[in-house]
Design an enzyme around this catalytic site. Structure first.
Site, PDB file in Angstrom:
ATOM      1  N   ARG A  82       0.831  -1.206   0.000  1.00 10.13           N
ATOM      2  CA  ARG A  82       0.000   0.000   0.000  1.00 10.13           C
ATOM      3  C   ARG A  82       0.862   1.250   0.000  1.00 10.13           C
ATOM      4  NH1 ARG A  82      -4.435   0.285   4.568  1.00 10.13           N
ATOM      5  NH2 ARG A  82      -2.622   0.855   5.824  1.00 10.13           N
ATOM      6  N   LYS A 184      -2.608   6.475   1.291  1.00  6.74           N
ATOM      7  CA  LYS A 184      -2.443   6.997   2.651  1.00  6.74           C
ATOM      8  C   LYS A 184      -1.582   8.257   2.618  1.00  6.74           C
ATOM      9  CE  LYS A 184      -2.295   4.782   7.180  1.00  6.74           C
ATOM     10  NZ  LYS A 184      -3.527   5.395   7.691  1.00  6.74           N
ATOM     11  N   GLU A 220     -16.202   6.006   4.783  1.00  8.21           N
ATOM     12  CA  GLU A 220     -15.454   5.505   5.943  1.00  8.21           C
ATOM     13  C   GLU A 220     -15.346   6.637   6.935  1.00  8.21           C
ATOM     14  OE1 GLU A 220     -11.272   4.746   5.351  1.00  8.21           O
ATOM     15  OE2 GLU A 220     -11.149   6.126   3.668  1.00  8.21           O
TER      16      GLU A 220
HETATM   17  N1  PLP Z   1      -9.137   4.282   6.701  1.00  2.39           N
HETATM   18  C1  PLP Z   1      -8.353   5.291   7.052  1.00  2.39           C
HETATM   19  C2  PLP Z   1      -8.697   6.651   6.583  1.00  2.39           C
HETATM   20  C3  PLP Z   1      -7.221   5.046   7.851  1.00  2.39           C
HETATM   21  O1  PLP Z   1      -6.425   6.045   8.214  1.00  2.39           O
HETATM   22  C4  PLP Z   1      -6.939   3.737   8.269  1.00  2.39           C
HETATM   23  C5  PLP Z   1      -5.756   3.447   9.058  1.00  2.39           C
HETATM   24  O2  PLP Z   1      -4.757   2.993   8.589  1.00  2.39           O
HETATM   25  C6  PLP Z   1      -7.808   2.717   7.884  1.00  2.39           C
HETATM   26  C7  PLP Z   1      -8.890   3.022   7.098  1.00  2.39           C
HETATM   27  C8  PLP Z   1      -7.546   1.310   8.296  1.00  2.39           C
HETATM   28  O3  PLP Z   1      -6.552   0.710   7.554  1.00  2.39           O
HETATM   29  P1  PLP Z   1      -5.698  -0.485   8.140  1.00  2.39           P
HETATM   30  O4  PLP Z   1      -6.666  -1.524   8.554  1.00  2.39           O
HETATM   31  O5  PLP Z   1      -4.861  -0.916   6.996  1.00  2.39           O
HETATM   32  O6  PLP Z   1      -4.926   0.062   9.265  1.00  2.39           O
HETATM   33  C1  COI Z   2      -3.875   3.457  11.589  1.00  5.25           C
HETATM   34  O1  COI Z   2      -4.850   2.834  11.985  1.00  5.25           O
HETATM   35  O2  COI Z   2      -2.751   2.962  11.562  1.00  5.25           O
HETATM   36  C2  COI Z   2      -3.975   4.814  11.088  1.00  5.25           C
HETATM   37  O3  COI Z   2      -3.106   5.243  10.410  1.00  5.25           O
HETATM   38  C3  COI Z   2      -5.138   5.628  11.472  1.00  5.25           C
HETATM   39  C4  COI Z   2      -4.746   6.892  12.128  1.00  5.25           C
HETATM   40  C5  COI Z   2      -5.995   7.654  12.312  1.00  5.25           C
HETATM   41  C6  COI Z   2      -4.039   6.704  13.433  1.00  5.25           C
END
Ligand code: PLP
Ligand code: COI
Length: 336
Positions: A82, A184, A220
């Site tokens: 990612r 991200k 989301e």
């Molecule tokens: N959506 C957003 C906007 C986020 O910042 C995060 C955090 O990483 C997620 C979703 C969840 O992603 P992950 O499960 O890969 O941490």
């Molecule tokens: C994460 O879950 O790792 C993120 O980057 C989300 C952030 C809002 C702390």
């Protein structure tokens, strides 16, 4: 190895400076060898591209102590993938995916004393990130970049631990169609700061964003994807403008393969969210945080909080992460 003297179970989600971090620099078209350093501060030009034009992206992941005392990390290959996608979208050089995983592993090893013990409810949060570091004044990408990984011990993301959350349907947008919502990028989070401060001031824990094209579908929240439950079915929004959460993708597999549930990854209309019985936010930081209420402009929709299905999903996912339940092939990277 002696652990740091910390009251692990009272940790919230806040930065604590740890001993070592990983740094690699990109210059003249190549990444250097990279190394661990104890230097937590970064010095750069006042005109660095990251400072002027927000050329930066990041990842979030966690290291855990398992029941049998190993330190492990959850699906770091997907974070590497990612981050590569984020870099391509932001015109940054990809830090090779195998080196990304090695950098994370090295950072965790060097901070093993900071990895919270099994059963403490805390974990070591890892923050790989990259930014354009040379002076850029016309709007164009940097030519020099820095990749870093730091580690910080954390507890629950939401204040008050894992009590059911109160969310609101947000009148601000997070991501534009054909924009950067699916990667991200730091800029996505800058976009959300006004809205999150406003949400907190109004007594909400988080914002639920709608698709900014039609404002009729659920996307989301600012820091997590959303899952809904109806009967034996997990429903989760499909959209090109949300972050492809690794936790959500893992939960989809857990729901199907471990819990025998049906899964629907599809557009979820705002008008149907009253049909679901349970709702949760999922992400590395959020884990699975149960939702109690979503407020849509005065109309309250109530969910079961830690209802039976959200609880089962939580128990199974965290069981896999902590080594209590066998993991699918390739999900757990054993560090020590
Ligand atoms: N959506 C957003 C906007 C986020 O910042 C995060 C955090 O990483 C997620 C979703 C969840 O992603 P992950 O499960 O890969 O941490
Ligand atoms: C994460 O879950 O790792 C993120 O980057 C989300 C952030 C809002 C702390």
């Amino acid at each position: 190895m002696e652990k740091k003297n910390i009251d692990w179970s009272s940790l919230g989600f806040a930065y604590v400076q740890t001993d070592m971090r990983y740094v690699s620099n990109y210059k003249n078209g190549a990444w250097d060898d990279g190394c661990l350093t104890d230097q937590a501060n970064v010095t750069m030009s006042e005109c660095a591209c990251v400072l002027q034009y927000a050329q930066t992206c990041f990842e979030g992941m966690k290291a855990y102590t398992t029941q049998d005392g190993h330190i492990v990390c959850f699906r770091p290959d997907l974070n590497a993938q990612r981050m590569a996608a984020s870099c391509r979208r932001l015109k940054m050089p990809v830090f090779p995916e195998d080196r990304f995983v090695k950098a994370v592993v090295e950072t965790v090893r060097a901070n093993a004393a900071w990895v919270p013990p099994y059963g403490s409810g805390a974990s070591l949060y890892l923050r790989p990130f990259m930014f354009g570091s040379d002076a850029i004044i016309g709007v164009k990408p940097a030519t020099e970049f820095q990749f870093r990984v730091f580690a910080t011990p954390v507890g629950p993301y939401f204040k008050g631990g894992i009590k059911p959350l109160k969310l609101r349907i947000c009148d601000y947008d997070r991501a534009a169609p054909r924009g950067t919502g699916h990667v991200k990028a730091g800029l996505n989070y800058a976009m959300s700061l006004y809205a999150i401060v406003d949400a907190h001031e109004q007594g909400y824990d988080e914002n639920v964003y709608l698709d900014s094209g039609s404002r009729t579908f659920i996307e989301e929240t600012g820091g997590a994807n959303i899952v809904f439950i109806k009967g034996n079915t997990l429903v989760t929004p499909k959209s090109d403008t949300i972050l492809p959460s690794i936790t959500r993708r893992s939960l989809v597999q857990v729901a199907k393969d471990y819990l025998g549930m049906e899964v629907e990854e599809r557009e979820v209309a705002l008008s149907e969210i009253g049909d679901f019985t349970e709702c949760g936010l999922c992400g590395t930081a959020a884990v699975i945080s149960p939702v109690g209420t979503i407020v849509d402009h005065g109309k309250e929709i109530h969910y079961a909080g830690f209802g039976p299905t959200i609880q089962k999903l939580y128990d199974t996912l965290t069981g896999i992460q902590m080594g209590r339940i066998p993991a699918p092939e390739g999900w757990i990277e054993v560090i020590e």
